[in-house]
Design a protein around this motif. Structure first.
Motif, PDB file in Angstrom:
ATOM      1  N   HIS A  58      69.544  -9.086  10.392  1.00  0.00           N
ATOM      2  CA  HIS A  58      69.096 -10.473  10.272  1.00  0.00           C
ATOM      3  C   HIS A  58      69.270 -10.937   8.829  1.00  0.00           C
ATOM      4  N   LYS A 117      68.350 -20.002   9.177  1.00  0.00           N
ATOM      5  CA  LYS A 117      68.406 -18.544   9.312  1.00  0.00           C
ATOM      6  C   LYS A 117      67.056 -17.989   9.774  1.00  0.00           C
ATOM      7  N   GLY A 119      63.718 -16.401  11.192  1.00  0.00           N
ATOM      8  CA  GLY A 119      63.363 -15.170  11.882  1.00  0.00           C
ATOM      9  C   GLY A 119      61.876 -15.163  12.163  1.00  0.00           C
ATOM     10  N   SER A 124      62.413 -10.474  15.075  1.00  0.00           N
ATOM     11  CA  SER A 124      63.560 -10.138  14.222  1.00  0.00           C
ATOM     12  C   SER A 124      63.050  -9.675  12.857  1.00  0.00           C
TER      13      SER A 124
END
Length: 349
Positions: A58, A117, A119, A124
């Protein structure tokens, strides 16, 4: 320690894993309750569409599956990492689980909830709430007041999704609202609207079980759209004006269409559900009434604070719509939810 670990599609295992140690700026939590939500079902049944990457770390967390699940959870602080003085051992907390890059356009505009992006801890990251212990940054903790128990604390995350949606709507006390879908998020929208002084709330839900669940927390203006005339009911309760705001918590095209059709001029539809199929609508509907459609995703830290304050004021209950299961029954609970059995399930770690 025992944890529910996702390995691959339809492969979640209850395993013994290493107990974590908090690093600088982190705390170690004894996890108490963790909710199962639609994201967990997507991870279990369709990981390829849930954003999980089995080949690359990730971009923010550096994590890859296997992944301990549990992104909506509560716990008790049992150990402090170096430099942590914002909480104390023994504090009971809810966890804001977002990881954001801090650099993209969304982050620069104060919207980490739509980071490009993004998470989540428990989806994740290095850990999750469906374990005996986990470690998180102290900045993610929201201390629960004495009259908010850890069971309610695990509901702060999904209720914050709904609270953020209501914030996005701009609704004011005394206005009117329509909720399409009476699942957990629809119930959360109802709680948030009531906390904000919105008294006339109409709930459209075809499932008898879900209508009963939201009725159990106090909703009274309930409509089965497959058997009743929703437009007539809205007209009756709004003096023919239509509702000021409408929420799609169902994730199907007809819910959005019905929301648009029942808005007052200048009203707003908030889409809080994730849709799996495209839908058609005529943009002229927006033009002729100067109405709007807005999307909403996740929550900010301020939404957690607002939900916890409303819980402390007595505005929320878990009675009648939330079930508990031990961590060993995570897979069974996921399958039951997929089959439409039950409303909200909390996993006891």
């Amino acid at each position: 320690m025992k944890a529910a670990v996702f390995h691959a599609k339809e492969d979640v295992r209850i395993e013994e894993v290493a107990e974590p140690t908090p690093g600088p700026g982190q705390v170690k939590l004894r996890c108490e309750y963790a909710g199962i939500c639609g994201s967990d079902l997507h991870v279990y049944y369709a990981p390829e569409s849930s954003g999980l990457d089995f080949e690359h770390p990730h971009p923010v967390t550096g994590s890859m599956p296997p992944q301990i699940l549990g992104h909506e959870f509560s716990g008790t602080v049992v150990e402090l990492g170096e430099g942590v003085d914002s909480v104390q051992v023994g504090d009971r907390v809810a966890v804001w689980p977002i990881y954001a890059c801090g650099e993209c356009a969304a982050c620069r505009r104060g919207k980490p909830n739509v980071c490009t992006k993004i998470g989540f801890h428990g989806l994740s990251s290095h850990g999750g709430g469906m374990a005996e212990f986990t470690t998180v940054d102290a900045t993610k903790l929201h201390v629960l007041p004495e009259n908010v128990d850890l069971r309610l604390g695990a509901l702060v995350e999904p209720m914050a999704v709904a609270w953020h949606a209501v914030e996005q709507s701009g609704v004011q006390a005394g206005q009117t609202a329509l909720i399409s879908g009476a699942g957990p998020i629809g119930i959360g929208v109802w709680f948030a609207l009531r906390a904000k002084g919105v008294e006339t709330v109409i709930v459209s839900e075809p499932s008898g079980g879900r209508r009963a669940a939201i009725a159990g927390v106090g909703a009274s203006n309930l409509v089965d759209p497959t058997q009743e005339d929703l437009a007539a009911r809205v007209a009756e309760l709004t003096g023919g004006d239509g509702v000021d705001v409408a929420f799609d918590a169902a994730g199907v095209g007809p819910a959005v269409a019905a929301s648009l059709a029942n808005l007052t001029p200048g009203g707003r539809v908030v889409v809080v559900a994730i849709h799996e199929r495209p839908m058609d609508f005529l943009p002229t509907q927006l033009v002729m009434g100067e109405t709007a459609i807005v999307g909403t995703l996740a929550y900010l830290q301020s939404d957690f604070d607002a939900v916890i304050a409303a819980m402390a004021a007595g505005g929320y209950t878990a009675d009648g719509w939330v079930d508990d299961v031990p961590v060993d029954d995570v897979v069974g609970a996921i399958k039951r939810l997929r089959a439409g059995e039950g409303m909200k399930v909390l996993v006891r770690s």
